[in-house]
Design an enzyme around this catalytic site. Structure first.
Site, PDB file in Angstrom:
ATOM      1  N   LEU A  82       0.788  -1.228   0.000  1.00  0.00           N
ATOM      2  CA  LEU A  82       0.000   0.000   0.000  1.00  0.00           C
ATOM      3  C   LEU A  82       0.821   1.280   0.000  1.00  0.00           C
ATOM      4  O   LEU A  82       0.263   2.371   0.030  1.00  0.00           O
ATOM      5  CB  LEU A  82      -1.026   0.018   1.144  1.00  0.00           C
ATOM      6  CG  LEU A  82      -1.903  -1.239   1.265  1.00  0.00           C
ATOM      7  CD1 LEU A  82      -2.877  -1.097   2.420  1.00  0.00           C
ATOM      8  CD2 LEU A  82      -2.628  -1.536  -0.033  1.00  0.00           C
ATOM      9  N   CYS A  83       2.154   1.187  -0.014  1.00  0.00           N
ATOM     10  CA  CYS A  83       2.980   2.391  -0.160  1.00  0.00           C
ATOM     11  C   CYS A  83       2.941   2.843  -1.615  1.00  0.00           C
ATOM     12  O   CYS A  83       2.950   2.033  -2.530  1.00  0.00           O
ATOM     13  CB  CYS A  83       4.430   2.112   0.231  1.00  0.00           C
ATOM     14  SG  CYS A  83       4.747   2.181   1.979  1.00  0.00           S
ATOM     15  N   HIS A  84       2.920   4.158  -1.788  1.00  0.00           N
ATOM     16  CA  HIS A  84       2.927   4.718  -3.135  1.00  0.00           C
ATOM     17  C   HIS A  84       4.346   4.729  -3.697  1.00  0.00           C
ATOM     18  O   HIS A  84       5.290   5.067  -2.979  1.00  0.00           O
ATOM     19  CB  HIS A  84       2.419   6.166  -3.100  1.00  0.00           C
ATOM     20  CG  HIS A  84       0.981   6.278  -2.728  1.00  0.00           C
ATOM     21  ND1 HIS A  84       0.550   6.287  -1.424  1.00  0.00           N
ATOM     22  CD2 HIS A  84      -0.126   6.370  -3.492  1.00  0.00           C
ATOM     23  CE1 HIS A  84      -0.763   6.386  -1.398  1.00  0.00           C
ATOM     24  NE2 HIS A  84      -1.208   6.439  -2.643  1.00  0.00           N
ATOM     25  N   MET A 120       8.138   6.005   5.443  1.00  0.00           N
ATOM     26  CA  MET A 120       8.437   4.589   5.216  1.00  0.00           C
ATOM     27  C   MET A 120       9.723   4.418   4.423  1.00  0.00           C
ATOM     28  O   MET A 120      10.483   3.475   4.662  1.00  0.00           O
ATOM     29  CB  MET A 120       7.268   3.892   4.508  1.00  0.00           C
ATOM     30  CG  MET A 120       6.012   3.791   5.364  1.00  0.00           C
ATOM     31  SD  MET A 120       6.285   3.130   7.024  1.00  0.00           S
ATOM     32  CE  MET A 120       6.984   1.535   6.667  1.00  0.00           C
ATOM     33  N   GLU A 121       9.989   5.332   3.518  1.00  0.00           N
ATOM     34  CA  GLU A 121      11.226   5.258   2.740  1.00  0.00           C
ATOM     35  C   GLU A 121      12.446   5.474   3.630  1.00  0.00           C
ATOM     36  O   GLU A 121      13.456   4.769   3.503  1.00  0.00           O
ATOM     37  CB  GLU A 121      11.189   6.276   1.597  1.00  0.00           C
ATOM     38  CG  GLU A 121      10.263   5.898   0.462  1.00  0.00           C
ATOM     39  CD  GLU A 121       8.759   6.027   0.769  1.00  0.00           C
ATOM     40  OE1 GLU A 121       7.957   5.527  -0.033  1.00  0.00           O
ATOM     41  OE2 GLU A 121       8.381   6.613   1.803  1.00  0.00           O
ATOM     42  N   ASP A 135      25.109  -8.182   7.552  1.00  0.00           N
ATOM     43  CA  ASP A 135      25.507  -9.191   6.575  1.00  0.00           C
ATOM     44  C   ASP A 135      26.987  -9.091   6.227  1.00  0.00           C
ATOM     45  O   ASP A 135      27.681 -10.103   6.138  1.00  0.00           O
ATOM     46  CB  ASP A 135      24.667  -9.064   5.308  1.00  0.00           C
ATOM     47  CG  ASP A 135      25.030 -10.114   4.273  1.00  0.00           C
ATOM     48  OD1 ASP A 135      25.046 -11.313   4.629  1.00  0.00           O
ATOM     49  OD2 ASP A 135      25.305  -9.745   3.118  1.00  0.00           O
TER      50      ASP A 135
END
Length: 166
Positions: A82-84, A120-121, A135
């Site tokens: 649902l993120c654009h 969110m980004e 890692d």
């Protein structure tokens, strides 16, 4: 018993049938928006010293983590439902050593001029940079911890500015 939502508290990502959907932001004005997120990576002092000396077996730990964070910010819409997808104008990932942890603080800043925010980004960039650091260094130490992924601040948009209590 389920309470009905009032218009002020209606869930924005559910349609009238209760199905998840992407919010329509087409009518919203474009504004400059910026978000800053942070993650902390804690390790043994010797692991930090090895990374700082450039002696990690996998090579450039910090450079690789920085690039991974930048790439992750640009791929957020592919990772988070649902993120654009957004035309990001700036992504900056800073990775700062901290002997007191010992470890690193990762700070990701994302900037855009668009109809929706970039929290969110920024969070994705900080998270993926931290995962990549793990890692790249796991051959030196398996007990590395990723902690405190959070939003530090955001500016722009209808909801206004936010700054975390530090």
């Amino acid at each position: 018993m389920t309470e009905k939502s009032s218009p002020a508290t209606a869930l924005t990502h559910l349609d009238a049938q209760g199905q998840a959907h992407m919010v329509d932001v087409a009518a919203k004005p474009q504004t400059v928006r910026e978000a800053v997120a942070v993650a902390t990576v804690v390790m043994q002092a010797q692991t930090l010293a090895t990374i700082e000396a450039g002696d990690a077996p996998k090579g450039d730990v910090l450079g690789t983590a920085r690039i991974a964070g930048i790439m992750a910010a640009k791929q957020t819409a592919h990772l988070i439902p649902l993120c654009h997808p957004l035309p990001i104008q700036k992504v900056e990932v800073q990775i700062t050593p901290d002997a007191a942890l010992p470890g690193y603080t990762i700070q990701a800043t994302v900037k855009i001029k668009a109809e929706t925010g970039v929290e969110m980004e920024a969070l994705t960039a900080a998270s993926v940079a931290a995962l990549t650091l793990y890692d790249m260094a796991k051959g030196l130490e398996k007990s590395i911890e990723i902690r405190g992924i959070r939003l530090l601040k955001k500016t722009g948009g209808k909801s206004g500015d936010y700054r975390a209590d530090l």
